[in-house]
Write a protein that holds these residues in place. Structure first.
Motif, PDB file in Angstrom:
ATOM      1  N   LYS A   6       0.831  -1.202   0.000  1.00  0.00           N
ATOM      2  CA  LYS A   6       0.000   0.000   0.000  1.00  0.00           C
ATOM      3  C   LYS A   6       0.866   1.252   0.000  1.00  0.00           C
ATOM      4  O   LYS A   6       2.005   1.230   0.430  1.00  0.00           O
ATOM      5  CB  LYS A   6      -0.915   0.006   1.228  1.00  0.00           C
ATOM      6  CG  LYS A   6      -1.930  -1.125   1.250  1.00  0.00           C
ATOM      7  CD  LYS A   6      -2.789  -1.043   2.502  1.00  0.00           C
ATOM      8  CE  LYS A   6      -3.825  -2.163   2.516  1.00  0.00           C
ATOM      9  NZ  LYS A   6      -4.659  -2.128   3.740  1.00  0.00           N
ATOM     10  N   GLY A   7       0.278   2.345  -0.471  1.00  0.00           N
ATOM     11  CA  GLY A   7       0.972   3.620  -0.455  1.00  0.00           C
ATOM     12  C   GLY A   7       0.964   4.296  -1.812  1.00  0.00           C
ATOM     13  O   GLY A   7       0.463   3.766  -2.805  1.00  0.00           O
ATOM     14  N   ARG A   8       1.553   5.489  -1.833  1.00  0.00           N
ATOM     15  CA  ARG A   8       1.589   6.276  -3.058  1.00  0.00           C
ATOM     16  C   ARG A   8       2.747   5.849  -3.963  1.00  0.00           C
ATOM     17  O   ARG A   8       3.812   5.482  -3.478  1.00  0.00           O
ATOM     18  CB  ARG A   8       1.778   7.757  -2.729  1.00  0.00           C
ATOM     19  CG  ARG A   8       0.587   8.423  -2.059  1.00  0.00           C
ATOM     20  CD  ARG A   8       0.746   9.939  -2.122  1.00  0.00           C
ATOM     21  NE  ARG A   8       1.913  10.409  -1.380  1.00  0.00           N
ATOM     22  CZ  ARG A   8       2.535  11.561  -1.613  1.00  0.00           C
ATOM     23  NH1 ARG A   8       2.138  12.348  -2.595  1.00  0.00           N
ATOM     24  NH2 ARG A   8       3.568  11.924  -0.874  1.00  0.00           N
ATOM     25  N   VAL A  31       9.945   8.502   7.395  1.00  0.00           N
ATOM     26  CA  VAL A  31       9.726   9.207   6.123  1.00  0.00           C
ATOM     27  C   VAL A  31       8.731   8.450   5.259  1.00  0.00           C
ATOM     28  O   VAL A  31       7.821   9.049   4.668  1.00  0.00           O
ATOM     29  CB  VAL A  31      11.064   9.402   5.374  1.00  0.00           C
ATOM     30  CG1 VAL A  31      10.818   9.830   3.930  1.00  0.00           C
ATOM     31  CG2 VAL A  31      11.920  10.441   6.085  1.00  0.00           C
ATOM     32  N   ARG A  32       8.874   7.132   5.191  1.00  0.00           N
ATOM     33  CA  ARG A  32       7.937   6.337   4.384  1.00  0.00           C
ATOM     34  C   ARG A  32       6.508   6.503   4.910  1.00  0.00           C
ATOM     35  O   ARG A  32       5.569   6.669   4.123  1.00  0.00           O
ATOM     36  CB  ARG A  32       8.337   4.863   4.412  1.00  0.00           C
ATOM     37  CG  ARG A  32       7.424   3.988   3.554  1.00  0.00           C
ATOM     38  CD  ARG A  32       7.997   2.607   3.335  1.00  0.00           C
ATOM     39  NE  ARG A  32       8.362   1.992   4.589  1.00  0.00           N
ATOM     40  CZ  ARG A  32       9.438   1.215   4.745  1.00  0.00           C
ATOM     41  NH1 ARG A  32      10.251   0.994   3.736  1.00  0.00           N
ATOM     42  NH2 ARG A  32       9.696   0.677   5.919  1.00  0.00           N
ATOM     43  N   TRP A  33       6.370   6.499   6.228  1.00  0.00           N
ATOM     44  CA  TRP A  33       5.045   6.694   6.821  1.00  0.00           C
ATOM     45  C   TRP A  33       4.524   8.105   6.556  1.00  0.00           C
ATOM     46  O   TRP A  33       3.371   8.289   6.150  1.00  0.00           O
ATOM     47  CB  TRP A  33       5.130   6.451   8.340  1.00  0.00           C
ATOM     48  CG  TRP A  33       3.929   6.948   9.089  1.00  0.00           C
ATOM     49  CD1 TRP A  33       2.734   6.314   9.238  1.00  0.00           C
ATOM     50  CD2 TRP A  33       3.808   8.198   9.777  1.00  0.00           C
ATOM     51  NE1 TRP A  33       1.872   7.099   9.980  1.00  0.00           N
ATOM     52  CE2 TRP A  33       2.515   8.259  10.324  1.00  0.00           C
ATOM     53  CE3 TRP A  33       4.682   9.267   9.988  1.00  0.00           C
ATOM     54  CZ2 TRP A  33       2.058   9.353  11.057  1.00  0.00           C
ATOM     55  CZ3 TRP A  33       4.229  10.354  10.719  1.00  0.00           C
ATOM     56  CH2 TRP A  33       2.935  10.388  11.239  1.00  0.00           C
ATOM     57  N   ALA A  34       5.364   9.103   6.762  1.00  0.00           N
ATOM     58  CA  ALA A  34       4.944  10.498   6.617  1.00  0.00           C
ATOM     59  C   ALA A  34       4.536  10.834   5.192  1.00  0.00           C
ATOM     60  O   ALA A  34       3.624  11.644   4.968  1.00  0.00           O
ATOM     61  CB  ALA A  34       6.065  11.434   7.065  1.00  0.00           C
ATOM     62  N   MET A  35       5.203  10.206   4.217  1.00  0.00           N
ATOM     63  CA  MET A  35       4.913  10.491   2.815  1.00  0.00           C
ATOM     64  C   MET A  35       3.993   9.462   2.186  1.00  0.00           C
ATOM     65  O   MET A  35       3.667   9.564   0.999  1.00  0.00           O
ATOM     66  CB  MET A  35       6.214  10.589   2.015  1.00  0.00           C
ATOM     67  CG  MET A  35       7.148  11.672   2.525  1.00  0.00           C
ATOM     68  SD  MET A  35       8.488  12.072   1.395  1.00  0.00           S
ATOM     69  CE  MET A  35       7.603  13.002   0.136  1.00  0.00           C
ATOM     70  N   ASP A  36       3.562   8.480   2.985  1.00  0.00           N
ATOM     71  CA  ASP A  36       2.690   7.414   2.503  1.00  0.00           C
ATOM     72  C   ASP A  36       3.264   6.784   1.239  1.00  0.00           C
ATOM     73  O   ASP A  36       2.555   6.584   0.246  1.00  0.00           O
ATOM     74  CB  ASP A  36       1.278   7.956   2.241  1.00  0.00           C
ATOM     75  CG  ASP A  36       0.261   6.842   2.011  1.00  0.00           C
ATOM     76  OD1 ASP A  36       0.484   5.724   2.517  1.00  0.00           O
ATOM     77  OD2 ASP A  36      -0.730   7.081   1.295  1.00  0.00           O
ATOM     78  N   LYS A  38       5.154   3.856  -1.051  1.00  0.00           N
ATOM     79  CA  LYS A  38       5.166   2.410  -1.138  1.00  0.00           C
ATOM     80  C   LYS A  38       6.527   1.834  -0.771  1.00  0.00           C
ATOM     81  O   LYS A  38       6.629   0.769  -0.169  1.00  0.00           O
ATOM     82  CB  LYS A  38       4.811   1.973  -2.565  1.00  0.00           C
ATOM     83  CG  LYS A  38       3.330   1.935  -2.869  1.00  0.00           C
ATOM     84  CD  LYS A  38       3.105   1.350  -4.254  1.00  0.00           C
ATOM     85  CE  LYS A  38       1.608   1.265  -4.565  1.00  0.00           C
ATOM     86  NZ  LYS A  38       1.388   0.696  -5.913  1.00  0.00           N
ATOM     87  N   LYS A  39       7.570   2.544  -1.154  1.00  0.00           N
ATOM     88  CA  LYS A  39       8.914   1.991  -1.017  1.00  0.00           C
ATOM     89  C   LYS A  39       9.891   3.089  -0.656  1.00  0.00           C
ATOM     90  O   LYS A  39       9.809   4.203  -1.172  1.00  0.00           O
ATOM     91  CB  LYS A  39       9.322   1.331  -2.337  1.00  0.00           C
ATOM     92  CG  LYS A  39      10.553   0.457  -2.273  1.00  0.00           C
ATOM     93  CD  LYS A  39      10.758  -0.237  -3.612  1.00  0.00           C
ATOM     94  CE  LYS A  39      11.948  -1.181  -3.570  1.00  0.00           C
ATOM     95  NZ  LYS A  39      12.180  -1.832  -4.876  1.00  0.00           N
TER      96      LYS A  39
END
Length: 301
Positions: A6-8, A31-36, A38-39
């Motif tokens: 999941k994610g952008r 950072v991955r969480w804050a920016m949603d 994927k990788k």
């Protein structure tokens, strides 16, 4: 069937000015969480107590991580003279002390021995693997850790200042795999006074500099809002160190399908690793041969 992550679908580089007290992997996860995204991944670990440039690759930019990992990096650090620690930094236990304090001239005279192609033994408390286990885990378990010397290229090691008799500030530019803690340890041994790293800051990494970095407070403030996108550097920034060739429209299509494609070269020579662009966007990385790029990495943006 693999579960879709999941994610952008967001690609690019976010440069963090890492604070002390947090691991590089924790910064990546935040950072991955804050920016949603994927990788995400980083290009070169900093010790938890180290600060400075930590370049985070997102999405397709993770395919360019090796080029930043392999690039030169620069560190400003302070060596505490007169003490050796078991970790080679201030987080460890003092295991030996010495009252000798070298002069500035003695320190400057010793630095050239650490420049050029040198062999370096990483700290016992490091992520180096020994028989499949991390050295730091073995060291924590009280085992006698023996790590073989590894080659390191040091472009420059220079004296910056001497705040007091017990401390010296240095700056080092080096290639992949260098341990500043090992430099401090070995310099202290060479000077006969012992030493360990007191403070460490990475001031640039490949094309990324401290001025490019944003704070973790900014990451927290703009988390999940999309505002962090304004700080993104393009994927292509990660390819700064290798030649660029320009693809034809047909060549770009072929490369995106994993086949050699026609390109125009400006500075790439036969057999060079290069990256192909089309309309300013990276298409692929590969080997340049006789007017074509043979891709080994393709970008899907």
């Amino acid at each position: 069937m693999a579960r879709k992550r999941k994610g952008r679908d967001i690609s690019g580089w976010l440069v963090i000015d890492k604070p002390a007290g947090i691991s590089s992997s924790a910064v990546v996860n935040k950072v991955r969480w804050a920016m949603d995204a994927k990788k995400a991944g980083h290009a070169g670990t900093l010790d938890p107590e180290a600060t400075g440039v930590l370049a985070i690759a997102l999405g397709e930019a993770t395919k360019t991580v090796p080029f930043i990992t392999d690039a030169l990096k620069a560190y400003r650090f302070t060596v505490r003279l007169g003490q050796a620690t078991n970790t080679d930094d201030q987080e460890g236990e003092v295991i030996a002390e010495n009252d000798l304090r070298p002069s500035d001239e003695d320190i400057i005279a010793a630095l050239p021995d650490f420049v050029g192609d040198v062999m370096q033994i990483p700290p016992k408390f490091s992520a180096v693997k020994i028989d499949g286990q991390r050295a730091y885990k073995l060291a924590r378990d009280g085992q006698d850790v023996q790590i073989e010397a590894r080659p390191l290229y040091v472009e420059e090691l220079k004296f910056i200042s001497r705040p007091d008799a017990d401390h010296v500030e240095l700056e080092m530019t080096c290639g992949k795999g260098g341990y500043v803690r090992a430099i401090a340890r070995d310099l202290g041994e060479k000077l006969g006074c012992l030493g360990h790293v007191r403070e460490l800051r990475r001031i640039w990494s490949g094309p990324f500099e401290t001025v490019d970095g944003i704070s973790m407070e900014t990451v927290e403030e703009f988390a999940k809002t999309g505002e962090l996108d304004q700080y993104l550097h393009p994927l292509e920034a990660g390819l700064d160190g290798i030649p660029e060739v320009t693809a034809t429209a047909e060549g770009a299509v072929k490369m995106k399908n994993g086949n050699p494609g026609l390109v125009f070269s400006s500075d790439a020579e036969y057999g060079d690793e290069a990256w192909a662009s089309f309309e300013g966007k990276a298409v692929a990385v590969g080997v340049y041969k006789a007017g074509e790029l043979h891709p080994n990495r393709v970008f899907l943006h």
